[in-house]
Design a protein around this motif. Sequence first.
Motif, PDB file in Angstrom:
ATOM      1  N   VAL A 229      -1.697   9.825   2.139  1.00  0.00           N
ATOM      2  CA  VAL A 229      -0.659   8.792   2.184  1.00  0.00           C
ATOM      3  C   VAL A 229      -0.198   8.640   3.624  1.00  0.00           C
ATOM      4  O   VAL A 229       0.152   9.632   4.271  1.00  0.00           O
ATOM      5  N   MET A 230      -0.209   7.413   4.122  1.00  0.00           N
ATOM      6  CA  MET A 230       0.175   7.188   5.518  1.00  0.00           C
ATOM      7  C   MET A 230       0.836   5.828   5.689  1.00  0.00           C
ATOM      8  O   MET A 230       0.732   4.953   4.827  1.00  0.00           O
ATOM      9  N   GLY A 231       1.515   5.668   6.808  1.00  0.00           N
ATOM     10  CA  GLY A 231       2.105   4.385   7.149  1.00  0.00           C
ATOM     11  C   GLY A 231       1.183   3.619   8.074  1.00  0.00           C
ATOM     12  O   GLY A 231       0.417   4.219   8.825  1.00  0.00           O
ATOM     13  N   THR A 232       1.265   2.300   8.018  1.00  0.00           N
ATOM     14  CA  THR A 232       0.480   1.470   8.921  1.00  0.00           C
ATOM     15  C   THR A 232       1.340   0.315   9.408  1.00  0.00           C
ATOM     16  O   THR A 232       2.073  -0.296   8.633  1.00  0.00           O
ATOM     17  N   VAL A 233       1.241   0.027  10.710  1.00  0.00           N
ATOM     18  CA  VAL A 233       2.056  -1.043  11.280  1.00  0.00           C
ATOM     19  C   VAL A 233       1.397  -2.394  11.128  1.00  0.00           C
ATOM     20  O   VAL A 233       2.032  -3.423  11.298  1.00  0.00           O
ATOM     21  N   GLY A 234       0.082  -2.412  10.804  1.00  0.00           N
ATOM     22  CA  GLY A 234      -0.587  -3.670  10.514  1.00  0.00           C
ATOM     23  C   GLY A 234      -0.681  -4.626  11.683  1.00  0.00           C
ATOM     24  O   GLY A 234      -0.245  -5.760  11.602  1.00  0.00           O
ATOM     25  N   ARG A 235      -1.270  -4.180  12.805  1.00  0.00           N
ATOM     26  CA  ARG A 235      -1.484  -5.101  13.924  1.00  0.00           C
ATOM     27  C   ARG A 235      -2.434  -6.222  13.510  1.00  0.00           C
ATOM     28  O   ARG A 235      -3.257  -6.055  12.637  1.00  0.00           O
TER      29      ARG A 235
END
Length: 288
Positions: free
Chosen positions: A254-260
């Motif tokens: 499980v991880m976060g992504t900033v979505g560039r």
Amino acid sequence: MSKLLIVAGLEDQCAATSRGMQLAELMDLQVEVVAFAYANLKRLKLDRKGIADVKQRLLDQRRADVVSQLNRVAGVGHGVKVSVIWSEDIHPWIIKRAAGDYAAVIKTRHRSESLGYTSTDWHLLRECVAPVLLVSRQKWKKGSAIMATVDLESTARAKQALNVDVITSARHYAEMLQVDLSVLCVIDVPTLLVDLDLIDAKAYAKERIKELQPALTALAKKTGLPLSKFQLKRGPVAKTIVSEAAELKAQLVVMGTVGRRGVRAQVLGNTAEEALQLLKTDTLTLKP
């Protein structure tokens, strides 16, 4: 969030369908399954009615295939809503749909990207507001751990809040599946400075761990996890995530992504995307 959106794959044994139905039962959530069909019918020497008939036959066949998948997984009479959409580019429909009341979008992972082409998976990682669970074809093994990854280095409030969300979601899955949870914090040592002998990697990492201890303690307190659940490791972030997941035999990361987006994302990507290229397990990504 009361529903799961499962994207049915073309393969006969769709990993996303079976995983999604398993999670829906455990989480007591409603399920919607969406499948897509498309063929270029312009070259067929048929009138409008003939083309419409062919299109309908293809849609009906796709629906029958998906219902057959669901029957094998959930049994006949499952009552799951199935939508079959005629579209070549599927991500806009998924992204728009997932903007509603969905706990997650679940899709079998397909890795395919070049400078001129971006896969559906990548579009979902960058643009879908709902959590995205990309499913590998490996079955979950009983007792396998869940690993969360957080960014302690960032001072941005949005990323700090995302750290909490990541751990909260990972903890929910771990408790639901009755498996252990481990939280990984990677200390990224600047490779260029090491190569130029401007810093010592071990000394730098040791100092950063000391500096980040207050942030780690605060995060543990916010999430209610004991400090023993957290690991601080030094190394390239994506590769360290992959190696630690393999060491733990994690069934879910499980991880976060900033979505560039745009050219910068095409060239550089972000940590979640870099890790996804290498991970062999399921990946749940969340956005701020």
